[in-house]
Write a protein that holds these residues in place. Structure first.
Motif, PDB file in Angstrom:
ATOM      1  N   PHE A 314       0.799  -1.216   0.000  1.00 56.90           N
ATOM      2  CA  PHE A 314       0.000   0.000   0.000  1.00 56.90           C
ATOM      3  C   PHE A 314       0.841   1.278   0.000  1.00 56.90           C
ATOM      4  O   PHE A 314       0.540   2.219  -0.744  1.00 56.90           O
ATOM      5  N   PRO A 315       1.902   1.371   0.825  1.00 58.34           N
ATOM      6  CA  PRO A 315       2.736   2.581   0.733  1.00 58.34           C
ATOM      7  C   PRO A 315       3.341   2.786  -0.657  1.00 58.34           C
ATOM      8  O   PRO A 315       3.451   3.917  -1.127  1.00 58.34           O
ATOM      9  N   LEU A 316       3.703   1.685  -1.332  1.00 59.53           N
ATOM     10  CA  LEU A 316       4.274   1.802  -2.674  1.00 59.53           C
ATOM     11  C   LEU A 316       3.229   2.354  -3.647  1.00 59.53           C
ATOM     12  O   LEU A 316       3.516   3.275  -4.427  1.00 59.53           O
ATOM     13  N   ALA A 317       2.021   1.827  -3.600  1.00 54.81           N
ATOM     14  CA  ALA A 317       0.945   2.330  -4.453  1.00 54.81           C
ATOM     15  C   ALA A 317       0.601   3.773  -4.094  1.00 54.81           C
ATOM     16  O   ALA A 317       0.362   4.618  -4.965  1.00 54.81           O
ATOM     17  N   ASN A 318       0.589   4.040  -2.792  1.00 54.88           N
ATOM     18  CA  ASN A 318       0.288   5.378  -2.278  1.00 54.88           C
ATOM     19  C   ASN A 318       1.235   6.419  -2.872  1.00 54.88           C
ATOM     20  O   ASN A 318       0.815   7.460  -3.393  1.00 54.88           O
ATOM     21  N   THR A 319       2.525   6.130  -2.807  1.00 51.74           N
ATOM     22  CA  THR A 319       3.515   7.097  -3.256  1.00 51.74           C
ATOM     23  C   THR A 319       3.542   7.216  -4.782  1.00 51.74           C
ATOM     24  O   THR A 319       3.827   8.288  -5.316  1.00 51.74           O
ATOM     25  N   PHE A 320       3.223   6.123  -5.481  1.00 48.86           N
ATOM     26  CA  PHE A 320       3.203   6.178  -6.941  1.00 48.86           C
ATOM     27  C   PHE A 320       2.045   7.052  -7.423  1.00 48.86           C
ATOM     28  O   PHE A 320       2.203   7.865  -8.336  1.00 48.86           O
ATOM     29  N   GLY A 355     -15.241   9.809   1.615  1.00 55.07           N
ATOM     30  CA  GLY A 355     -15.227   8.412   1.185  1.00 55.07           C
ATOM     31  C   GLY A 355     -14.504   7.509   2.162  1.00 55.07           C
ATOM     32  O   GLY A 355     -14.960   6.392   2.461  1.00 55.07           O
ATOM     33  N   VAL A 356     -13.366   7.972   2.690  1.00 54.15           N
ATOM     34  CA  VAL A 356     -12.610   7.185   3.664  1.00 54.15           C
ATOM     35  C   VAL A 356     -13.476   6.909   4.896  1.00 54.15           C
ATOM     36  O   VAL A 356     -13.563   5.763   5.367  1.00 54.15           O
ATOM     37  N   TYR A 357     -14.101   7.954   5.410  1.00 53.26           N
ATOM     38  CA  TYR A 357     -14.951   7.790   6.595  1.00 53.26           C
ATOM     39  C   TYR A 357     -16.081   6.800   6.329  1.00 53.26           C
ATOM     40  O   TYR A 357     -16.329   5.872   7.119  1.00 53.26           O
ATOM     41  N   THR A 358     -16.759   6.975   5.201  1.00 47.47           N
ATOM     42  CA  THR A 358     -17.930   6.140   4.888  1.00 47.47           C
ATOM     43  C   THR A 358     -17.545   4.670   4.753  1.00 47.47           C
ATOM     44  O   THR A 358     -18.162   3.792   5.363  1.00 47.47           O
ATOM     45  N   ILE A 374      -9.494   2.608   0.618  1.00 54.04           N
ATOM     46  CA  ILE A 374      -8.206   2.733  -0.076  1.00 54.04           C
ATOM     47  C   ILE A 374      -8.361   3.597  -1.325  1.00 54.04           C
ATOM     48  O   ILE A 374      -7.570   4.508  -1.590  1.00 54.04           O
ATOM     49  N   ILE A 375      -9.408   3.326  -2.110  1.00 50.08           N
ATOM     50  CA  ILE A 375      -9.662   4.117  -3.328  1.00 50.08           C
ATOM     51  C   ILE A 375      -9.908   5.580  -2.974  1.00 50.08           C
ATOM     52  O   ILE A 375      -9.433   6.501  -3.659  1.00 50.08           O
ATOM     53  N   SER A 376     -10.620   5.823  -1.882  1.00 52.11           N
ATOM     54  CA  SER A 376     -10.896   7.203  -1.452  1.00 52.11           C
ATOM     55  C   SER A 376      -9.622   7.923  -1.038  1.00 52.11           C
ATOM     56  O   SER A 376      -9.484   9.130  -1.270  1.00 52.11           O
ATOM     57  N   VAL A 377      -8.679   7.176  -0.419  1.00 52.44           N
ATOM     58  CA  VAL A 377      -7.375   7.763  -0.092  1.00 52.44           C
ATOM     59  C   VAL A 377      -6.690   8.238  -1.369  1.00 52.44           C
ATOM     60  O   VAL A 377      -6.118   9.331  -1.434  1.00 52.44           O
ATOM     61  N   TYR A 378      -6.789   7.427  -2.434  1.00 52.51           N
ATOM     62  CA  TYR A 378      -6.153   7.802  -3.693  1.00 52.51           C
ATOM     63  C   TYR A 378      -6.862   8.978  -4.365  1.00 52.51           C
ATOM     64  O   TYR A 378      -6.230   9.788  -5.031  1.00 52.51           O
ATOM     65  N   VAL A 379      -8.174   9.086  -4.192  1.00 55.07           N
ATOM     66  CA  VAL A 379      -8.902  10.262  -4.686  1.00 55.07           C
ATOM     67  C   VAL A 379      -8.384  11.518  -3.992  1.00 55.07           C
ATOM     68  O   VAL A 379      -8.148  12.551  -4.625  1.00 55.07           O
TER      69      VAL A 379
END
Length: 499
Positions: A314-320, A355-358, A374-379
């Motif tokens: 997840f951190p790798l995807a997060n930073t990318f 989205g994260v909260y929901t 996770i998707i909401s974090v990326y948004v």
């Protein structure tokens, strides 16, 4: 001679390497804090003899907070010192100083024998990043042409996101290859900070001084030569002479007023600039971006994912995603302007937090809903990385007049790091007090909605104007540059005219 676009981008890249230091630091510490051997070595966890598992000690939130906060206190000190340093020794040498401090900080952390020595290294690294965060966007803004200044100054944010991604990749390799019961795991990760520091010093050695700083120093022959080279022209070209003419005229007019004072930053049109810059930097931190970066492992673990995923995948995807999100901002900032990006960025980040909260709330009954979080974090990251991430730094670097630019930029940068420190220190304790519940995301949602309204109502547009023309946006009087030049010429000073 290199073309205008190519050489300006090369100069911006070299200076922007200072952003890579900050990004590398974020990427390193986010994963190091999650390493079990690091937690053990610094008294954050212990092995439960009954379960055979590591459990947090009561003081872990405080140690987490101090490891992050001492770095940020160093950032505040670095930004404050650079408010003076950037005018005294110049923007170029200030950037090189940040590389030196970062190398020292990385070495101290890698060889730390106790918490005190680790925190000392964190302070040195913080001083380096405080200097770089203040002076790098300033230098790029002072060397860039008006039509591409927004994109060039976002190079700083691009290099931050690239640094986070590189550090995460390097750490993933370290985690895979090094015994996770050996302190070498975190020592190598922290010691690798010396590499980008050396790269910054080497690159910046070859870039020119800021032409506007040269004008302030009275080094006009050099200033014209730098402007001409940056624009892909020769020193006799009408366009190069005209641009330097305006820079020198404004510099001379400032000198005619007298020495700059700190108090004038809070008066008249400068006061308006200072207020906007400080609020922008405060709100940038209140988005929650650095919480997601600093404590990504804890956040993903709270979503119910396995430790291996929270430390690597997840951190790798997060930073990318964070790295890629900067490119739309670089493309849009000079096409659509600073203001629209700040407006829609605030709304996009609010949607991400909602989205994260929901989805986190729904995942309590059905864990797969955590993927929606996770998707909401990326948004959220995409919205931040293309708007409030780069634009706030670009905007602050361009709005102040030359006589107080370093000081104004320094104070605004200190505001950023002050809020960063407060939030980073408080978050582990607040998150623990809330039993790691998603309520905290509603707090960040509220700030992002405020940012949406703030940008609509209070942020003037500066797109397409030279640094000398931006004063008109804030109500400054238009200066008669010809009169400034003719009065100085009669005293025998060499001048350049756009004829």
């Amino acid at each position: 001679m290199p073309s205008q676009t190519t050489y300006n981008w090369l100069v911006a890249f070299a200076a922007g390497f200072g952003g890579l230091l900050f990004g590398y630091e974020i990427g390193v510490i986010g994963q190091v804090l999650g390493m079990e051997v690091f937690q053990q070595d610094f008294g954050m966890t212990h092995l439960d003899p009954t379960t055979g598992k590591r459990v947090d000690l009561p003081n872990r939130p405080y140690i987490d907070g101090w490891i992050t906060t001492t770095f940020l206190l160093g950032c505040i000190a670095g930004a404050a010192a650079c408010s003076v340093l950037a005018d005294r020794v110049g923007r170029k040498y200030s950037i090189m100083c940040s590389g030196f401090f970062f190398a020292v900080g990385g070495g101290l952390q890698a060889f730390a024998v106790n918490l005190g020595s680790l925190l000392a290294g964190r302070v040195f690294s913080g001083i380096a990043i405080g200097i770089a965060s203040m002076v790098v966007p300033l230098y790029i803004a002072e060397t860039a042409p008006a039509r591409t200044r927004g994109a060039l100054t976002t190079m700083y944010q691009l290099m931050i996101t690239f640094g986070i991604f590189v550090a995460t990749c390097v750490n993933c390799v370290i985690i895979k290859l090094v015994d996770n019961n050996s302190s070498l795991e975190w020592r190598i990760a922290l010691g690798m900070q010396i590499v980008p520091a050396a790269g910054l010093i080497s690159l910046v050695y070859f870039i020119p001084f800021s032409p506007r700083w040269l004008a302030e120093q009275g080094r006009h022959d050099e200033g014209l030569e730098v402007i001409a080279k940056l624009r892909g022209l020769n020193v006799f070209d009408r366009e190069a002479v005209a641009e330097y003419h305006m820079i020198r005229a404004c510099s001379d007019a400032d000198k005619a007023i007298g020495d700059a004072s700190w108090s004038e930053l809070f008066q008249g049109s400068n006061g308006k600039r200072m207020f906007i810059a400080m609020v922008n930097q405060s709100l940038q931190q209140l988005t929650g971006i650095n919480i997601i970066m600093y404590y990504s492992s804890d956040i993903f673990k709270a979503m119910g994912f396995e430790n291996a995923d929270t430390l690597i995948a997840f951190p790798l995807a997060n930073t990318f995603v964070n790295f890629l999100s900067t490119f739309p901002g670089m493309w849009a900032v000079d096409r659509f302007g600073r203001k629209p990006l700040l407006v829609w960025g605030g709304l996009g980040m609010a949607i991400g937090h909602a989205g994260v909260y929901t989805f986190l709330t729904l995942s309590k009954n059905y864990q797969p809903y955590a993927w929606g979080a996770i998707i909401s974090v990326y948004v959220f990251i995409l919205s931040f990385g293309s708007t409030w991430g780069p634009v706030v730094w670009s905007y602050q670097a361009e709005i102040f007049p030359l006589r107080v630019r370093a000081r104004g930029t320094g104070i605004a940068t200190m505001t950023n790091w002050t809020w960063n420190a407060i939030i980073a220190f408080a978050f582990p304790q607040v998150f623990t007090a809330l039993n790691k519940q998603p309520t905290v995301y509603w707090i960040f949602f509220s700030f992002c909605m405020f940012m949406f309204v703030w940008a609509i109502c209070f942020v003037p547009e500066t797109n397409g104007k030279t640094l000398e023309e931006i004063g008109e946006v804030f109500g400054d009087k238009v200066r008669d540059s010809e009169n400034v030049f003719s009065s100085r010429d009669r005293r025998g000073n060499k001048a350049y005219y756009a004829t």
